[in-house]
Structures are given as C-alpha cells and as structure tokens.
Design an enzyme around this catalytic site. Structure first.
Site, PDB file in Angstrom:
ATOM      1  CD  GLU A  50      34.901  37.333  16.511  1.00 55.08           C
ATOM      2  OE1 GLU A  50      34.499  38.482  16.783  1.00 55.08           O
ATOM      3  OE2 GLU A  50      34.820  36.821  15.383  1.00 55.08           O
TER       4      GLU A  50
ATOM      5  CB  CYS B 171      32.775  40.269  21.142  1.00 51.13           C
ATOM      6  SG  CYS B 171      32.141  38.679  20.611  1.00 51.13           S
TER       7      CYS B 171
END
Length: 493
Positions: A253, A287
């Site tokens: 990720e 993110c």
C-alpha cells in the site's frame, strides 16, 4: 485559551493511564517539539520471528470462530480505551483530536468485521469431470505475517492487517514507523493483555520497533510468507524485491496522487466541503489526500474563489485544542519538502495561494493553480498542496486523472449520470478507489482498500481481502472404486 500541557508529558501521562509507562527521550512531538516517551528498538528481531512462528504452529489449529472471539475481545478493549488512545494518536502524529479518535474507531470497526468473518472463510465446491469424485477449494492459515506500518495511520492500518490475519489463523509481527512507535506500543500492550486473558499462544503478536534495517530483516526472512508494507514507493520497491527474491508474497500500500474532477454540473456547496477535507484533512498526510483538482473551465473561477475563502478560514494549531481542523506536519523534513514543491510550482508558472510556513511544523494549506500537467504534479508531496488544473471536455479530464504513476484514490463531482458512470467504467478512473460526489479520503473498512500502478496493487481491510492472508488448496476426493483420469487419459497397468 486554556494552556495545554507539553505534548510529550501528556503522552507519558496517557501511557501511565493505559498501564504501559515509558520514560522520556524519544522523538520530538510534531505539536510542540517536546520529547515523546522512548520506545526502544527491538533487541532481537530474529527471536521475535521465531516466537511468532512457534505461536502460528499452535494458533492455526484453533477453530476460526474461537480466533474471532479473541479479536472481538480486543475490539471491546479498544472501545473501553478509545478516548485516551485517540488522544495519544493525535499527540504523536499531530492529527486533530477527532481524527485521532476516529482512527481508534476504525480499529474497533475492523475487529467487528473480522469477528464476523471468522465464521465466513468460505471455500468452493467445484464440479468434477470424473465420476464418483468431489473437487473443492479450501483456505488454510498462511503463517507469520509481517506488518510494516506508516506514521500517518500509526495503528489503524496495523489493525486492518492484524485483525484479519488473526482470524485467518496467522500470527503477526509489527514494525511500526520509527516516527510513531508510541501509540503502537500502547496498542500492542493492550493486545498482549487480551491475548493472555483469552489463553492465546505466547508470541501470537510481536512488536519490533526499529528503522529500515528491521524492515529489511523481515522482508528477507523465509519464515514470513507475507509482508504487508505501507509507505513510500521507494520503500515498497525495496520490500517487494527482497520478498520476491525468496519467492514470498508482498501486500503493498504505497504512494497516492488522488485527483478529483469537478464537472460543470457539480454542486459547488458540496464540492467546497469535499475538497477542503480531501486536500487539507490530516494536513495532507493521507495516501488518499486530494492532490490534484481537475476543474471544468466554466466553473473553475467560481469554485476557486470559494475555496480560497474556505482555506483562509481553516483553524490551524495545536490539534488537541477544540475546533482545530489542521495540525502540524510530522516533522521539519516534511515542512522543507512542501516549501520546495511550492517553489517548483511557482517556477513552472503556477499561482500559489497559501502555503506559508507559520511556525514549528505548522503550515497553511496551499492551492497551486498550474498551467498544465507536469513532473511536479505527477509526484506526491506528502503535504497539503492542491494543484488545480483546468479542462474543457470530459475526455481531457479523464486523461489528466490517469496521467500519473500512482493509482490509489479518485473522485468526480457531477450531477450528470453519464459522466458519473463513464468515470466508473473501465475507460474511466484507473484507481483502486473511485468515488462519485464525495472527496478522495475517508474510506470505510467494508470495502477492499488499495490501488494500482505504483500504489502497489495490494488490497487490505474489507471485501475478500482476507484471501491474501491464507493459502488456497484445491482438494480432490475419489469416493469410488475405480481410478478415472482427467482429460480422458488412459494409463492401465
């Protein structure tokens, strides 16, 4: 305004309340620079891996619903300590208090999800071409899972992985970010207490604080079949290469560069709220932070005027204070990176509003109106900078949205059904997350979370993301007295 205590001292007091005291001497808090409590690096990572492997050998044989009961108990313990843990998250990361508490709530939510999942680890029954045969698919525990987490969500992303891995029958080894180990220490101490009360194997979860070297050890160790890593693209590349070299699995990720398209039909009231949180929430340190705003030329001036007013009114300061929406960046390096990016934006002909360095690690979120796409806009700066680009037709907007190396989150603000559905189609957004009439941040745990391209391709949290933490086995059973072969092959002896 009431004088707030030094952040480091308050963190130490919270740890006392939580029953896991630590001495001072750690990293400076991003809030005021006071020393946080010190979490020592792991003394022996190899021994921690060995303990996790021994615990897995026992835990994999425990029925999955019993494993789920431990995760449920852990979720209950988190609920009891939600406020102090949330405050500790806010102090260590600089998030506003509501976001810190929200992160702990996210841990509680994934524990509830995983508890239900423990009774739903379904396989398949598959039709066999051979008479008197059954073919089925079974999922088995995988092994010790290493979890490398990032500073911006110091505990929630660990919980996404750990809660699912534990009900799947795996043990876990957690390397928190070296920038935010204190909350990890508190959460792990809570987990250890719950695990002991439930009679779980000793060493079921291991905490190994440390830096890059610790992560490298985890990535290279063949006793760890899966490494789940959250962080930058360079870090993810290093982890992926090390894990692949031993033919292990990695769940990545990594970076994001989320874009929101604002169409001519967009509700601008809704747009201002969605953009402000998406771009300035968590001080741009998600993110999924909205980093690019692709606005139709017919509404761009009106929207920008409203956004500039909204940005000017954002409360910025100590995130523990009531009503604060924007706290500090994590450290001085992040402040410098933001300043450098804004200098580049101006050099490329951009018009920057905001972005001033206020004091310490505190900055004002910035809007940068850019003349077009560029290398700068394609890069991710982990700070509250929103690049604004104009478009004239929908195909151009989609092309701009897709024209970056990252592929995590995206959204469109439109009241045109055709545009919304085209954005969600195979030729629309190329991201793992695509939202309509909302921003790019704030994913729920029920859906699989992750992205494509340089984001790494991993999926965590909900849906069928649990399959990453198990191994698949195809099973064939002959309950007859003959031995027919597949594909009609004949072999008589």
């Amino acid at each position: 305004m009431t004088q707030l205590p030094a952040a480091g001292a308050e963190a130490a007091a919270l740890l006392e309340t939580l029953g896991c005291p630590l001495a001072p001497g750690g990293r400076p808090s991003p809030i005021d620079g006071s020393a946080m409590p010190l979490v020592p690096d792991a003394a022996d990572v190899d021994a921690a891996i060995a303990r996790a492997a021994a615990a897995f050998a026992e835990w994999r044989s425990v029925p999955a619903p019993v494993r789920g009961a431990l995760v449920r108990r852990f979720g209950d313990a988190l609920r009891e300590q939600r406020e102090p843990l949330g405050r500790l998250v806010a102090i260590e990361t600089g998030k506003p208090l509501s976001e810190g508490v929200g992160e702990v709530q996210e841990m509680i939510d994934i524990c509830e999800f995983a508890t239900g999942l423990s009774r739903q680890l379904y396989g398949l029954t598959i039709a066999s071409e051979r008479p008197e045969h059954h073919m089925r698919e079974m999922w088995h525990p995988l092994g010790p899972v290493a979890i490398i987490s990032a500073f911006n969500f110091p505990v929630a992303v660990w919980a996404w992985n750990a809660a699912i891995a534990l009900v799947c029958g795996d043990s876990v080894i957690w390397k928190p970010s070296e920038k935010t180990p204190v909350t990890a220490h508190a959460v792990h101490a809570l987990f250890d207490r719950v695990a002991a009360e439930c009679g779980a194997p000793a060493g079921l979860s291991q905490l190994v604080p440390g830096g890059r070297d610790t992560g490298a050890v985890l990535a290279a160790d063949p006793r760890i079949p899966l490494v789940s890593a959250t962080g930058s693209v360079p870090m993810g590349r290093a982890v992926a290469q090390a894990v692949a070299a031993r033919l292990g699995r990695s769940l990545l990720e990594l970076g994001g560069n989320a874009a929101t398209i604002v169409a001519p039909s967009a509700d601008l009231d809704l747009a201002v709220r969605a953009i402000a949180f998406g771009a300035a929430g968590t001080t741009g340190q998600r993110c999924t932070t909205m980093r690019r705003l692709i606005v139709h030329e017919s509404v761009c001036d009106a929207l920008l005027a409203r956004l500039k007013r909204a940005y000017a009114s954002l409360p910025i300061g100590d995130p523990r204070a009531p009503g604060m929406l924007v706290g500090p960046l994590i450290d001085g390096d992040a402040v410098s990176a933001m300043a450098t990016a804004l200098e580049r934006a101006r050099a490329e002909g951009g018009t920057v509003t905001g972005g001033e360095h206020l004091y310490g690690n505190y900055v004002r979120p910035a809007l940068a109106e850019m003349p077009g796409q560029s290398d700068l806009v394609r890069e991710e700066t982990f700070a509250p900078i929103l690049y604004v680009l104009r478009y004239s037709d929908f195909a151009e907007a989609i092309a701009l949205q897709r024209d970056v190396p990252q592929g995590l989150s995206s959204s469109i603000l439109t009241n045109d059904l055709r545009e919304a559905e085209a954005f969600l189609s195979a030729t629309g957004s190329d991201c793992g997350i695509a939202n309509v009439n909302m921003g790019t941040s704030g994913a729920e745990i029920g859906g699989a979370f992750g992205g494509e391209k340089e984001t790494g391709g991993g999926r965590e949290s909900g849906s069928d993301a649990w399959k990453a933490y198990m191994r698949r086995q195809t099973q064939n059973v002959n309950f007859g007295r003959s031995l027919p072969l597949a594909q009609g092959v004949e072999f008589e002896v």
